[in-house]
Structure formats: C-alpha cells, structure tokens
Design an enzyme around this catalytic site. Sequence first.
Site, PDB file in Angstrom:
ATOM      1  N   LYS A 172       0.873  -1.182   0.000  1.00  0.00           N
ATOM      2  CA  LYS A 172       0.000   0.000   0.000  1.00  0.00           C
ATOM      3  C   LYS A 172       0.903   1.223   0.000  1.00  0.00           C
ATOM      4  O   LYS A 172       1.474   1.602   1.011  1.00  0.00           O
ATOM      5  CB  LYS A 172      -0.911   0.025   1.242  1.00  0.00           C
ATOM      6  CG  LYS A 172      -2.099   0.921   1.016  1.00  0.00           C
ATOM      7  CD  LYS A 172      -2.363   2.001   2.039  1.00  0.00           C
ATOM      8  CE  LYS A 172      -1.391   3.035   2.392  1.00  0.00           C
ATOM      9  NZ  LYS A 172      -1.456   4.295   1.630  1.00  0.00           N
ATOM     10  N   GLU A 248       9.428   1.368  10.885  1.00  0.00           N
ATOM     11  CA  GLU A 248      10.511   2.352  10.738  1.00  0.00           C
ATOM     12  C   GLU A 248       9.833   3.708  10.869  1.00  0.00           C
ATOM     13  O   GLU A 248       9.120   4.153   9.975  1.00  0.00           O
ATOM     14  CB  GLU A 248      11.186   2.145   9.376  1.00  0.00           C
ATOM     15  CG  GLU A 248      12.599   2.638   9.354  1.00  0.00           C
ATOM     16  CD  GLU A 248      12.664   4.023   8.793  1.00  0.00           C
ATOM     17  OE1 GLU A 248      12.644   4.974   9.606  1.00  0.00           O
ATOM     18  OE2 GLU A 248      12.715   4.159   7.572  1.00  0.00           O
ATOM     19  N   CYS A 282      13.644  10.569   7.287  1.00  0.00           N
ATOM     20  CA  CYS A 282      13.603  10.267   8.725  1.00  0.00           C
ATOM     21  C   CYS A 282      15.002  10.228   9.331  1.00  0.00           C
ATOM     22  O   CYS A 282      15.143  10.326  10.542  1.00  0.00           O
ATOM     23  CB  CYS A 282      12.835   8.979   8.982  1.00  0.00           C
ATOM     24  SG  CYS A 282      13.353   7.684   7.879  1.00  0.00           S
ATOM     25  N   GLU A 382      10.573  16.387  15.331  1.00  0.00           N
ATOM     26  CA  GLU A 382      11.072  16.241  13.970  1.00  0.00           C
ATOM     27  C   GLU A 382      10.472  17.355  13.101  1.00  0.00           C
ATOM     28  O   GLU A 382       9.255  17.522  13.070  1.00  0.00           O
ATOM     29  CB  GLU A 382      10.627  14.863  13.461  1.00  0.00           C
ATOM     30  CG  GLU A 382      11.254  14.444  12.172  1.00  0.00           C
ATOM     31  CD  GLU A 382      10.838  13.013  11.775  1.00  0.00           C
ATOM     32  OE1 GLU A 382       9.733  12.570  12.154  1.00  0.00           O
ATOM     33  OE2 GLU A 382      11.620  12.352  11.082  1.00  0.00           O
TER      34      GLU A 382
HETATM   35  P1  ADP Z   1       3.394  10.932   6.908  1.00  0.00           P
HETATM   36  O1  ADP Z   1       2.920  11.793   8.025  1.00  0.00           O
HETATM   37  O2  ADP Z   1       4.836  11.008   6.635  1.00  0.00           O
HETATM   38  O3  ADP Z   1       2.552  10.994   5.674  1.00  0.00           O
HETATM   39  P2  ADP Z   1       2.063   8.551   7.736  1.00  0.00           P
HETATM   40  O4  ADP Z   1       2.476   7.669   8.859  1.00  0.00           O
HETATM   41  O5  ADP Z   1       0.778   9.296   7.873  1.00  0.00           O
HETATM   42  O6  ADP Z   1       3.302   9.481   7.486  1.00  0.00           O
HETATM   43  O7  ADP Z   1       1.990   7.730   6.383  1.00  0.00           O
HETATM   44  C1  ADP Z   1       2.859   6.681   6.036  1.00  0.00           C
HETATM   45  C2  ADP Z   1       2.037   5.586   5.364  1.00  0.00           C
HETATM   46  O8  ADP Z   1       1.071   5.109   6.282  1.00  0.00           O
HETATM   47  C3  ADP Z   1       1.266   6.051   4.136  1.00  0.00           C
HETATM   48  O9  ADP Z   1       1.230   4.996   3.187  1.00  0.00           O
HETATM   49  C4  ADP Z   1      -0.129   6.286   4.700  1.00  0.00           C
HETATM   50  O10 ADP Z   1      -1.138   6.179   3.733  1.00  0.00           O
HETATM   51  C5  ADP Z   1      -0.224   5.164   5.712  1.00  0.00           C
HETATM   52  N1  ADP Z   1      -1.209   5.358   6.774  1.00  0.00           N
HETATM   53  C6  ADP Z   1      -1.652   6.533   7.308  1.00  0.00           C
HETATM   54  N2  ADP Z   1      -2.567   6.296   8.259  1.00  0.00           N
HETATM   55  C7  ADP Z   1      -2.715   4.960   8.352  1.00  0.00           C
HETATM   56  C8  ADP Z   1      -3.522   4.076   9.155  1.00  0.00           C
HETATM   57  N3  ADP Z   1      -4.366   4.537  10.078  1.00  0.00           N
HETATM   58  N4  ADP Z   1      -3.396   2.743   8.964  1.00  0.00           N
HETATM   59  C9  ADP Z   1      -2.550   2.247   8.046  1.00  0.00           C
HETATM   60  N5  ADP Z   1      -1.773   3.024   7.262  1.00  0.00           N
HETATM   61  C10 ADP Z   1      -1.836   4.344   7.409  1.00  0.00           C
END
Ligand code: ADP
Length: 479
Positions: A172, A248, A282, A382
């Site tokens: 995903k 990570e 990161c 960060e």
């Molecule tokens: P950033 O703030 O850097 O965008 P995120 O942690 O929100 O970092 O996003 C990293 C990945 O996690 C993306 O692929 C995002 O779509 C996914 N993501 C965000 N929220 C969720 C969730 N509740 N469950 C699973 N995946 C998620």
Amino acid sequence: MHTACFVDGAFVPARSGRTFAVRNPATDAEVAQVADGWLDDARAAVEAAARAFPAWKSIAAIERARHLRRLAELMHRDAERLADLCSQECGKPLAEARTEVAYAASFLEWYAEEGKRVYGETIPASDQAKRLLVLRRPCGVAAAITPWNFPIAMVTRKMGPALAAGCTQVVKPAEQTPLSALAIAALAAEAGLPAGVLNVVPGLDAASISDAFFDTLHVRHVSFTGSTEVGRILLRRSAEQVVRVSLELGGHAPFIVFDDADLDAAVAGAMASKFRNAGQTCVCANRFLVQRGIHDAFVERFTAAVAALKVGDGRADGTQVGPLIDDAGLRKAEAHVADALARGARATTGGTRARVEGCTDRFMRPTVLTGVTPAMTCFREETFGPVAPVCAFDSEGDALRLANDTPYGLAAYVFTKDGARIVRMSEELQYGIVGINDALPATAQAPFGGVKHSGLGREGGRQGIEEYLDLRYVSWRVG
Ligand code: ADP
C-alpha cells in the site's frame, strides 16, 4: 503510466470505480488520476498473494533471485523515466530521484543474493536416535505500507527481502506517491514475476486498506515506514492476528560536531544529511550540536553553503531543494522556525518562504538557526523540512546528554578525529544507526532501523530477511 490497482498480475480499477488525483507538489499540476482502492480491493490482493505463495516459496531461491535481478535491470533501463515520475510525485530534485532509483534497485540486487543464503542448522541431539534440524521458512503473505518521501526505494527495501525469502506481498503506497509503486509493479510483470507474487493497492483510505492486513491469518508480516503515530496504531492492530510487524518510524537525528572535526567534511556532511529531499527524510539531521571551539567557524561555512542552495521545481535544471510535500508540511516547518525565533534563536540564512516562478508557495528557503536551546520545538520534534537548528555545547558529556534526551532513536551523526571518542559515542548514543564522519550511512547490505519510539525491526542487511522467515524446528527420530 499505470494508474490502476495491480492485483494477481493485472492492472484493475478499484471495485468502487473511484479514482483520486496525484498532484505535483511543486506546481499542483495533476500527474494522474489513480484507482482509489479500499478494503475489498486489498482483500482481493491478499487473497491473490495467498494463492501465489505455495508456488513462489517452493521454487529454488536461485530462481527467485533471477526474477529480482531481472526487475532491477529493468529499473536501471528505465531509470530516467522512473526518476522523472518520482520527482513529479514527491517534488524531489531529479538528481536525487536518479540516486533513489539506483538505491532502490540495490535492494533487489542484494537480496537476490542473500535469498540464496537462507541456511538451516543441525543441532547435536542427546538421543542418538534423533536428528534435530532448524529450517528457516518464508512466513506467508507480507504487507508493506510505504511513505511518500522515497516512493521507489521504500517499496523495494521491503520487497527485496520479502520476495527473496519466498513470501508474496501486498504493497500500500502512500496516497501522495502511488505512481512509482505502480511503475515497479509494471516492470515486475515485464520481468516475468508470477501473478500474485507482488500486488499494489493505492488508495486514499489507508486505514481501510490496512484492515485487510489484519483480518486474515494469511498476512504474517506487516512492514511499515511512516510516522510514530501510525506505527502505534499498527502495532496495536498486530495483536489481532498476532502478526509480526517491523516499524521504521520518526527520527530526530543529532548531528554532533566536535572541536577536532575536519571542518570541510563536517559542513559537507551537514549539507548532505540535512537538505536531501528538502529535509524530508527520517534520518535527516534534525539538530546540530556543535562544540563551542568550532561553533562559529562551522556556522559561518555552513551558512554560506546553505545560502547558495538553489530552490526550485525538482524537474528544473540545477534544483537542489524542492518543495515541501504539502501545505501541512510547510506550516509545520514554518511553525518550528517561528517558535525558535520567538524564543531567541537567530536565522543566519533563510527563515521565510521562497518564491519560485510558476510554482506553488510550498517552498521554503533553506534555513540555519543559531542560539537554539532544548526549550525550542525544533529541538524536541522532527521538523521534516529544510531547517537546520544549531545548538552549542561544551563537553562530550553534554553532547551525549542532549543527543539522547529524546524518545526517538533512529540515526545520529558524529564528526570527530578522536578514536577513543568514536568508540564511546558509538557505544553510548541510543540510536539504531550511527554515522561517524559519515552523513549517508544507509546502504542495502547494512541493517537500517531505530530504537525507542523510532521503531522495531531492521531493513537491509542479512538481518532484514530474518523478518520474513519463521524458524521451524524438526525433531526426526531416525531409528
Ligand atoms: P506521513 O505523516 O509522513 O505521511 P504517515 O504515517 O501518515 O506518514 O503515512 C505513512 C504511510 O502510512 C502512508 O502509506 C499512509 O497512507 C499510511 N497510513 C496513514 N494512516 C494509516 C492508518 N491509520 N493505517 C494504516 N496506514 C496508514
């Protein structure tokens, strides 16, 4: 350009028929409309991966290696196209995107070899009639949730070890950058990867897609790169199927420069670590701890180098710093600067937005802040932007205390020529990765990952493939 979900070896629209726009953060131009996958699309992908697993795990490792190498070769062949797509999706300069393609391919190349070395073990038995064996077996379907800041490399860093181990996978990708992952899927199909071994489900509703990873016993490993907040959600959810996760997560890297450091090397390292991808990695240096004796010289040289950086559209000639990924990212970096200035820091360069002709206002002038103290937000959180806060320190003990006084523990950097100090810092810094006179330590053959709130598990290196292997103990009565 491929814009549909990649499930069971074919590009298919989302079952809902919905799509969403992927935009270039530099210009807001629409790059493509992409399938908006959801829970049922992800379930179909997991089922396809589960169907493909028995055959994929059973072919010889050397054969899986051929597939991975072929895919890596195709990525090199199409490097320019992939780099351009990557730059369009996430805004990074083309030169960096090209480096990312090679870095991404290196995970496939390295794990193609490492997959051949998944050795077992024999254990001397107490009973002479028995033979005790330990096998390392692929764990099942692996799920990967990837971020937008390395749209290609974060996919292959998870895909290389998973597929080499004999797992099949569902990816995903981040909603901002799904096109790179879909481009890899198309190349995987061209490389002859059997249907179902790799699946990609893009979509806006990450939570609903990831539901499919936790409502089945097929998925035995979930690998995530992203924020600590989402990492915690996934760790909680992993309890449902008792599934292994590797996380990570966020970093807050200290970049420590001692009086005896090679000043040129320290400044060059600071530039490479801080401004790659506009400070949106990161492992980016997030705070510079500089010993008082070298502080002024470092700040002067660093400021001059930072002021000379060319900000612009990632696809324009000579651009070194692109836009922030979105408005929220820009606002966060601006808020960190405003907070520091209000509490007494000084911007020796930057500190404001940059105007780029024909582009959005999502660009920030690369910034150096001096007089930073632990009370300031930029010292505690960060920033994920092109902002370099500098804080002076006196002793090695002070540097260590400041560096370790954070819940994060991904990467730390130390610049010094003192051998004994190098040993002490390597042992005492509470970080998963320590760069000694080296600002870019990440490489396919070394274990990458953090401690504390920065994550669990390792990617890369011989350790990275262990995540995808289950130990099986076989006790064999031969007599
Ligand atoms: P950033 O703030 O850097 O965008 P995120 O942690 O929100 O970092 O996003 C990293 C990945 O996690 C993306 O692929 C995002 O779509 C996914 N993501 C965000 N929220 C969720 C969730 N509740 N469950 C699973 N995946 C998620």
